[in-house]
Design a protein around this motif. Structure first.
Motif, PDB file in Angstrom:
ATOM      1  N   ASP A 375       0.862  -1.181   0.000  1.00  9.66           N
ATOM      2  CA  ASP A 375       0.000   0.000   0.000  1.00  9.66           C
ATOM      3  C   ASP A 375       0.895   1.226   0.000  1.00  9.66           C
ATOM      4  O   ASP A 375       1.485   1.591   1.025  1.00  9.66           O
ATOM      5  N   VAL A 376       1.020   1.842  -1.136  1.00 10.73           N
ATOM      6  CA  VAL A 376       1.973   2.948  -1.262  1.00 10.73           C
ATOM      7  C   VAL A 376       1.442   4.237  -0.663  1.00 10.73           C
ATOM      8  O   VAL A 376       2.175   5.213  -0.510  1.00 10.73           O
ATOM      9  N   ALA A 377       0.165   4.271  -0.321  1.00 10.90           N
ATOM     10  CA  ALA A 377      -0.462   5.441   0.289  1.00 10.90           C
ATOM     11  C   ALA A 377      -0.227   6.694  -0.544  1.00 10.90           C
ATOM     12  O   ALA A 377       0.120   7.760  -0.019  1.00 10.90           O
ATOM     13  N   SER A 378      -0.382   6.554  -1.834  1.00  8.82           N
ATOM     14  CA  SER A 378      -0.117   7.696  -2.716  1.00  8.82           C
ATOM     15  C   SER A 378      -0.695   7.398  -4.094  1.00  8.82           C
ATOM     16  O   SER A 378      -0.730   6.232  -4.520  1.00  8.82           O
TER      17      SER A 378
ATOM     18  N   ARG B  58       5.309  -1.872   4.486  1.00 11.82           N
ATOM     19  CA  ARG B  58       3.917  -1.749   4.043  1.00 11.82           C
ATOM     20  C   ARG B  58       3.829  -1.205   2.619  1.00 11.82           C
ATOM     21  O   ARG B  58       2.984  -1.596   1.830  1.00 11.82           O
ATOM     22  N   ARG B  59       4.723  -0.292   2.287  1.00 12.29           N
ATOM     23  CA  ARG B  59       4.593   0.429   1.029  1.00 12.29           C
ATOM     24  C   ARG B  59       5.421  -0.160  -0.112  1.00 12.29           C
ATOM     25  O   ARG B  59       5.129   0.109  -1.282  1.00 12.29           O
ATOM     26  N   THR B  60       6.496  -0.884   0.210  1.00 13.56           N
ATOM     27  CA  THR B  60       7.412  -1.337  -0.852  1.00 13.56           C
ATOM     28  C   THR B  60       7.638  -2.845  -0.763  1.00 13.56           C
ATOM     29  O   THR B  60       7.159  -3.498   0.164  1.00 13.56           O
ATOM     30  N   PHE B 156      11.507   6.451  -5.104  1.00 17.14           N
ATOM     31  CA  PHE B 156      10.237   5.724  -5.003  1.00 17.14           C
ATOM     32  C   PHE B 156       9.084   6.720  -5.185  1.00 17.14           C
ATOM     33  O   PHE B 156       8.302   6.613  -6.118  1.00 17.14           O
ATOM     34  N   TYR B 157       9.045   7.698  -4.290  1.00 22.71           N
ATOM     35  CA  TYR B 157       8.062   8.782  -4.446  1.00 22.71           C
ATOM     36  C   TYR B 157       8.716   9.936  -5.191  1.00 22.71           C
ATOM     37  O   TYR B 157       9.935  10.125  -5.112  1.00 22.71           O
ATOM     38  N   GLN B 215       3.406  12.737   6.387  1.00 24.67           N
ATOM     39  CA  GLN B 215       3.423  11.800   5.256  1.00 24.67           C
ATOM     40  C   GLN B 215       4.633  12.045   4.349  1.00 24.67           C
ATOM     41  O   GLN B 215       5.290  11.108   3.891  1.00 24.67           O
ATOM     42  N   ARG B 219       7.617   9.571   3.439  1.00 22.03           N
ATOM     43  CA  ARG B 219       8.008   9.309   2.047  1.00 22.03           C
ATOM     44  C   ARG B 219       9.504   9.573   1.839  1.00 22.03           C
ATOM     45  O   ARG B 219      10.186   8.827   1.142  1.00 22.03           O
TER      46      ARG B 219
END
Lengths: 765, 253
Positions: A375-378, B58-60, B156-157, B215, B219
């Motif tokens: 979940d990249v939240a973006s 969680r994100r990657t 990434f972001y 946030q 990031r």
């Protein structure tokens, strides 16, 4: 004169000349004596003799002193008598005969080769040339880019148009050096003037300067003419010796056409019988040269031989210049590597550094930065992620890669299963594949019973724990210690120590069973069970390697922490890349020539190395060697390898052309073949500029005061004149000093004694 | 006395549970040990790293080990962890020459150090100590502001500003060796924005900003880790057209 010679006790037969030489080098003392001291001395004599009454005595004394002074000056001049024997020398004439290949070109309409005009002229003027010998020393030379002495008598047998290059400037330079200090009173040059070093219609300033202060005239005799000269030629071809596979190779070609009329001529580039490229050259009256740019793309590695041709038309003076063969060694510009990483991790990060910094590697890497469950939240627009270009990579561009690396990479859901079949075919047809371990590799990546498993050197067994997180020290396969992948150091003991010093690894992929013909290069020996870690194998024409751990980076960064360096980590990867991409040094049958190209008549040396599957030398193996020319001539030899698995064969090609060497060996039923090509060149540059250079021959004659003439059937050389000054040469001589003897010293002493005696008699002290 | 010694034993045992030694860790996953030093407060936000690693997981796709680790520069296991985190809010004692030498080698041959000033003050004592340390560490290479086209801002972001719990400086500073940024220093208290309490709530409020700022700080943390693991991967030609197009759209909004 004879009396004088005898006076000095010499043999009159040995000398026919006498001369007096003053050998004093510095005459300043003589001049000082004559101009300054002499007037002062006269004045002194006169005043010091005042008391002498008798004018006779006074004059006598003055005369005595003047004589003494004169003898003194005589001594200072150091006179010598030189008795010598000399005779008159014959002046030399040099006759230069152009014997380069262009002299074989025919002149129309008689179709007489240029050299034939020279031969006939010599035949017709035999008497004149014989009579010339009476007055002059006549020396004959063959002239090309250098001069080679010959004689009139030898001309019939030795005068052939065979030399490669005409360079008249060099010829005249050599001639000048040869006659340094001698009397060269003239040159006769028989040539077509087709000098490769000179631009058409021009004469180099160096050549003009050389001729401007030439002692005698240079008479030039032109062999052949450009009248009705018809020729189409590939005059110049500029191409690189090396080219890169799948990269365009540029050719710069100059076509020359003389009296060809208006034609559209095809210029064709071939490799073997395959036409690669064709260009139409529009040949028009009034234009002699046509530059053409061409580009072609080599599709295979190795020494490739290409042929460039233009058609041969009836009536052309030269046929050989319508075709040019050339060789390009096609190599890889870069090793194109596709590196797929299942997730960012230290192992992939350090491997990426190796690949990105490898000077020969062109890297395309992909990291799977997120999975479907993350979940990249973006929104996507705030992410740097790009879609994975599966279709492009595994369909369109797959064959452009030299090596594909899957590192801890699970193909689902990124690669459709149908593309795994493409990778399988790619490897079997000569590609290279490597799977680096981790939880997402092998069974963890779902590769069981896929087309990828079929190209791995291991089989994937069912296992409940596909990845074991244990630490272990890697052991090299004992029977494969000479395998090129395992050579971290050149020397075997240093290599063993290098492996021993590598830090331990953490984590190994389990459930891997080496295939029958695979090489287990290194393994984790757990005592009761061995886990293959580094396994290599051949798949069809390609190669494949498995590295069943995701901790090889320990050999880089952790080794630094232990006080070492990452050198061996880099070396291992370089070895892996070299083996996977079929570097020639990693082949089991190696064949090479000592040179890329040879000159006609030069020995060629072929070196063969035969290795066993474990890279130990194959001793006493029969090597069947076939050398084949493009014309179909074939030579077959059988030689045996020595204790190092090496064999060599020396051979001298009989003529120019391109040759292919093929070797076949049978090592315990494993039949192997290798081939290599080489070229033998005979210099044909003379035919690239085949026209007669009238301008050059005329200017040579003009600048040196000679005569220019075009050779015909009727050429008469009797009108040719050379200066013939008398030149005397001294053979031996003897010098006798006239001052350095007792006579001269005694004369001075006598004069001084008489002076003293007369003064005493006159009452002076 | 026995009661006291028992109490000390239990505390130290708890300490080892909370902060296990580096040698106990799993090396396949990403671990980020926190650098231990003398003086000052080396761990003002004990849950910051663990919380960030939780976000990374969680994100990657990165596999992480969230177990908090502390490590000394002299620890023989230092080279098992190519990413280390140095934080604080007070003045700290200088590292020994041997420790500096070890850290210099560590960074030059592949390691990465993130330094985070948790004081949320400009020109803090921690800041002074950090700059002195970096001067001794790389006397020939000064700290430089990290430009906005650095891979860290797109690993990434796509990020266009530098935040933290409190924005002291609108930039990060770094040291580059042979084209690789090996050290990043932030004065904006990243750890304060990342840290959570035992109940999973944010430990600290964001100063001068809201959840968006938090946030962005998370990031930035993800991007820093992603950069350490992939380097300039996002500058490969294959990524450029899409990234540049997204950046263009982002700026035009």
């Amino acid at each position: 004169m004879n009396i004088l010679i005898e006076w000095f006790g010499l043999d009159p037969d040995q000398f026919n000349e006498v001369a007096m030489n003053m050998v004093a080098k510095d005459l300043s003392l003589v001049w000082i004596l004559a101009l300054v001291v002499a007037p002062l001395a006269l004045w002194f004599f006169w005043t010091s003799l005042k008391r002498i009454q008798s004018p006779i005595r006074k004059i006598f004394l003055i005369a005595l002193r003047a004589l003494t002074f004169a003898v003194l000056v005589f001594m200072l001049l150091k006179p010598e008598l030189e008795f010598k024997k000399s005779h008159t020398l014959k002046n030399s004439i040099a006759v230069l005969l152009d014997d380069t290949k262009s002299m074989s070109i025919k002149t129309f309409p008689s179709e007489t080769p240029r050299i034939e005009f020279v031969r006939r002229t010599f035949e017709k003027n035999r008497n004149m040339l014989e009579s010339l010998k009476e007055k002059f020393q006549v020396d004959y030379y063959f002239a090309s880019s250098q001069i080679n002495p010959t004689s009139h008598a030898e001309l019939g047998n030795r005068y052939r148009p065979k030399k490669a290059v005409t360079d008249l400037e060099n010829t005249f330079s050599q001639l000048r050096k040869r006659y340094e200090g001698k009397s060269l009173q003239g040159v006769m040059l028989f040539s077509d003037g087709a000098d490769l070093a000179m631009e058409p219609e021009t004469v180099s300033p160096e050549m003009l300067a050389l001729l401007a202060d030439w002692e005698g005239p240079v008479h030039t005799f032109q062999a052949g003419s450009n009248e009705m000269f018809m020729d189409l030629a590939i005059e110049e071809l500029d191409s690189a010796d090396f080219g890169f596979i799948h990269q365009p190779v540029r050719l710069t070609v100059t076509i020359s056409a003389s009296n060809m009329g208006n034609k559209n001529i095809p210029l064709v580039l071939k490799e073997g019988d395959t036409i690669l490229l064709s260009r139409i050259v529009e040949v028009r009256e009034g234009q002699n040269q046509y530059p053409v740019e061409m580009e072609f793309t080599p599709g295979a590695l190795g020494k490739r031989i290409y042929t460039l041709t233009v058609p041969h038309f009836a009536g052309e003076s030269v046929a050989t210049n319508n075709r040019r063969d050339f060789q390009v060694k096609v190599i890889r510009d870069r090793i194109r590597v596709l590196h797929l990483n299942g997730r960012p991790a230290w192992d992939s990060r350090f491997l990426r550094e190796v690949l990105a910094n490898h000077p020969k590697v062109d890297l395309l890497s992909f990291f799977i930065l997120r999975t479907m469950g993350d979940d990249v939240a973006s929104p996507t627009s705030e992410l740097s992620l790009i879609p994975f270009p599966t279709n492009l990579l595994f369909s369109d561009y797959l064959n452009s890669f030299d090596l594909i690396v899957f590192q801890n990479f699970s193909y689902e859901p990124f690669i459709d299963k149908k593309y795994l079949r493409n990778i399988n075919n790619y490897v079997k047809q000569g590609g290279a594949f490597m799977m680096v371990g981790g939880e997402l590799s092998f069974q963890g990546g779902g590769y069981e019973r896929t087309a990828i498993e079929a190209i791995l050197p291991v089989q994937l067994e069912r296992t409940s724990q596909p990845f074991i997180g244990e630490s272990f020290h890697l052991q090299r396969g004992k029977s494969l210690l000479r395998h090129p992948i395992l050579q971290l150091e050149k020397e075997s003991s240093a290599n063993a120590k290098a492996w021993q010093d590598l830090p331990e690894l953490n984590g190994v992929n389990a459930g891997l069973k080496p295939r029958k013909n695979a090489h287990v290069l290194a393994e984790f020996d757990k005592g009761n069970k061995n886990y293959p870690v580094l396994v290599a194998g051949r798949v069809g024409e390609g190669r494949s390697i498995v590295m069943a751990t995701d901790s090889a980076w320990n050999w880089n960064f952790r080794r630094v922490g232990e006080g070492g360096s990452g050198r061996h980590y880099y070396k291992l990867w370089n070895n892996l890349i070299a083996w996977l991409t079929d570097d020639p040094a990693t082949r089991l049958l190696q064949l090479e020539t000592d040179k890329e190209r040879y000159e006609e008549g030069e020995d060629t040396l072929l070196r063969i190395r035969v290795l066993q599957e474990d890279y130990n030398p194959s001793i006493g193996i029969e090597v069947n060697l076939t050398i084949k020319s493009r014309e179909g001539e074939e030579i077959t030899e059988t030689i045996k390898t020595d204790n190092n698995g090496e064999a060599a064969h020396q051979w001298t090609p009989q003529r120019e052309g391109f040759y292919t060497v093929k070797v076949k060996v049978d090592v315990d039923g494993d039949k192997r073949e290798a081939d290599v090509g080489f070229s033998v060149f005979s210099e044909t540059a003379e035919f690239q500029k085949p026209k007669v250079n009238e301008t050059l021959l005329k200017r040579i004659a003009e600048v040196s005061g000679g005569r220019y003439e075009v050779l015909t059937e009727k050429t008469d050389l009797s009108a040719i004149k050379f200066p013939n000054p008398k030149v005397e040469v001294k053979t031996h001589s003897k010098s006798i000093s006239l001052w350095d003897n007792w006579w001269t010293y005694g004369l001075i002493l006598t004069f001084l004694f008489l002076d003293w005696f007369t003064r005493r008699k006159s009452g002076l002290s | 006395m026995r009661t006291l010694s028992n109490a000390i034993f239990i505390v130290s045992l708890l300490g080892s549970v909370i902060f296990p030694t580096a040698s106990d860790a799993d090396y396949s996953s990403l671990s980020i040990p926190q650098v231990k030093y003398q003086g000052g407060q080396p761990n003002p936000h004990p849950t910051a790293v663990s919380s960030l690693l939780g976000q990374v997981a969680r994100r990657t796709s990165i596999e992480v080990n969230r177990e908090p680790l502390q490590i000394k520069l002299s620890d023989p296991n230092l080279y098992r962890y190519p990413f280390i985190y140095l934080a604080g809010n007070e003045k700290f004692e200088s590292f020994s020459q041997e420790e500096l030498h070890r850290l210099r080698n560590y960074l030059s041959f592949g390691g990465f150090l993130l330094i985070d000033d948790n004081s949320a003050k400009a020109n803090s004592k921690f800041d002074t100590s950090v700059r002195e340390m970096i001067n001794q560490l790389f006397p020939q290479i000064p700290l430089q502001k990290i430009s906005r086209d650095h891979s860290i801002f797109r690993s990434f972001y796509l990020i266009n500003r530098v935040t933290g719990r409190k924005q002291i400086n609108p930039y990060m500073e770094g040291i580059k060796i042979k084209g690789r940024t090996v050290l990043i220093y932030s004065t904006n208290d990243f750890g304060g924005a990342w840290a959570r309490d035992n109940l999973g709530q944010w430990s600290h409020d964001i100063i001068g900003g809201g959840s968006r700022q938090r946030q962005l700080t998370i990031r930035l943390g993800v991007n820093i880790i992603m950069y350490a693991l992939t380097l300039d991967y996002k500058k490969d030609m294959v990524h450029l057209p899409i990234i540049l197009e997204r950046l263009r759209r982002s700026h035009s909004r």
